[in-house]
Design a protein around this motif. Sequence first.
Motif, short mmCIF file in Angstrom:
data_model
loop_
_atom_site.label_atom_id
_atom_site.label_comp_id
_atom_site.label_asym_id
_atom_site.label_seq_id
_atom_site.Cartn_x
_atom_site.Cartn_y
_atom_site.Cartn_z
N LYS A 1 0.85 -1.40 0.03
CA LYS A 1 -0.04 0.02 0.10
C LYS A 1 0.91 1.12 -0.04
O LYS A 1 0.68 2.08 -0.64
N LYS A 2 2.16 1.14 0.70
CA LYS A 2 2.80 2.45 0.81
C LYS A 2 3.55 2.68 -0.59
O LYS A 2 3.65 3.78 -0.93
N ARG A 3 3.97 1.53 -0.94
CA ARG A 3 4.49 1.76 -2.67
C ARG A 3 3.48 2.32 -3.62
O ARG A 3 3.96 3.12 -4.29
N ARG A 4 2.26 1.59 -3.46
CA ARG A 4 1.25 2.17 -4.37
C ARG A 4 0.98 3.75 -4.22
O ARG A 4 0.92 4.52 -5.08
N ASP A 5 0.92 4.10 -3.00
CA ASP A 5 0.73 5.74 -2.39
C ASP A 5 1.80 6.39 -3.12
O ASP A 5 1.65 7.50 -3.53
N GLU A 6 3.27 5.99 -2.93
CA GLU A 6 4.36 6.78 -3.34
C GLU A 6 4.21 7.13 -4.91
O GLU A 6 4.67 7.86 -5.40
N ALA B 1 4.07 10.52 -6.88
CA ALA B 1 5.12 10.81 -7.95
C ALA B 1 4.48 11.17 -9.40
O ALA B 1 4.95 11.80 -10.01
N LYS B 2 3.62 10.13 -9.58
CA LYS B 2 2.91 10.42 -10.92
C LYS B 2 2.14 11.62 -10.94
O LYS B 2 2.26 12.34 -11.99
N LYS B 3 1.50 12.22 -9.85
CA LYS B 3 0.80 13.28 -9.82
C LYS B 3 1.89 14.65 -10.00
O LYS B 3 1.44 15.41 -10.67
N ALA B 4 2.89 14.52 -9.18
CA ALA B 4 3.84 15.51 -9.22
C ALA B 4 4.55 15.68 -10.54
O ALA B 4 4.69 17.01 -11.08
N ALA B 5 4.77 14.65 -11.42
CA ALA B 5 5.08 14.74 -12.75
C ALA B 5 4.07 15.26 -13.66
O ALA B 5 4.51 16.02 -14.46
N GLU B 6 2.63 14.87 -13.54
CA GLU B 6 1.87 15.48 -14.22
C GLU B 6 1.81 16.94 -13.95
O GLU B 6 1.57 17.86 -14.94
N ASP B 7 1.94 17.36 -12.71
CA ASP B 7 1.65 18.91 -12.60
C ASP B 7 2.63 19.56 -13.00
O ASP B 7 2.64 20.73 -13.63
#
Length: 268
Positions: A214-219, A223-229
Amino acid sequence: ATTSASSSSAASSAATTTTTTSATPAATTTTDGSAPAPMQTEPSAEAAAPAVETRAVQKVKRYDLRVTKQIFGELSAAEIEEMKGRLCAYATEDKLVADTADKRNECESYILEMRRRVNARSADDELTKHIVDSEVPAFLACLDATESWLYDDGYDATKARYSEKLEAMQALASTWTRALKEEKDAIERARLEAERIERERIAAEKAEKALQEKKRRDEEAAAKKAAEDAAKAAAAAAAAAAAPEQPAAAVEGESEGAAAKMEVDQQP
């Protein structure tokens, strides 16, 4: 044709005349001497009419018959109940005989088995380390006495008597068998405890793996959201840099028009 008349006897009250005409023609010959052709006659109406078939009509009458069952040699209700009681008694007696034989065989098997185990003292036997040497002579003597009784006076003993003999032998070895049972119970408890600990360890490992996953999926999602932003910000900056600059005169005209409008709005 030939006609003949016959008269009845004189004793008859009236005279009766019978005329008979022969159907057969007189025998004649032709001129050449040959026999003439037979004369054809037409069949009578009675002979030509077809025969009528007649059937006899049979009348049937039905009657209700009353049937009464009568079995010769049938037992009465009292006799049947008596036989049931005797059958139950026979079954109880047979069961008692079988149980008595089983208990006798159990005594005999116990004597042979325990004598072998005590005399052998095998290292593979779990009972060996629990046998008390000081109690062995009395136990073996009891086995021998019971065996002699089984093959002599106790051959036709009752089930209760066999049970008493078996319990007496088991009582002398109770300390050994009790110690063996306690050891097996302790081993079983240890096995169950080890299984419980192992189940808890496996459950804890599964929970830890689920938490790490779960921690890995959250990270990864963060990271994916930060890259998109970041990509959106870069695209916006590039679009702003690529847009052409407006002329200065147009900008000044727009500023003067806005100031004049403000003055007009402020007039009463």
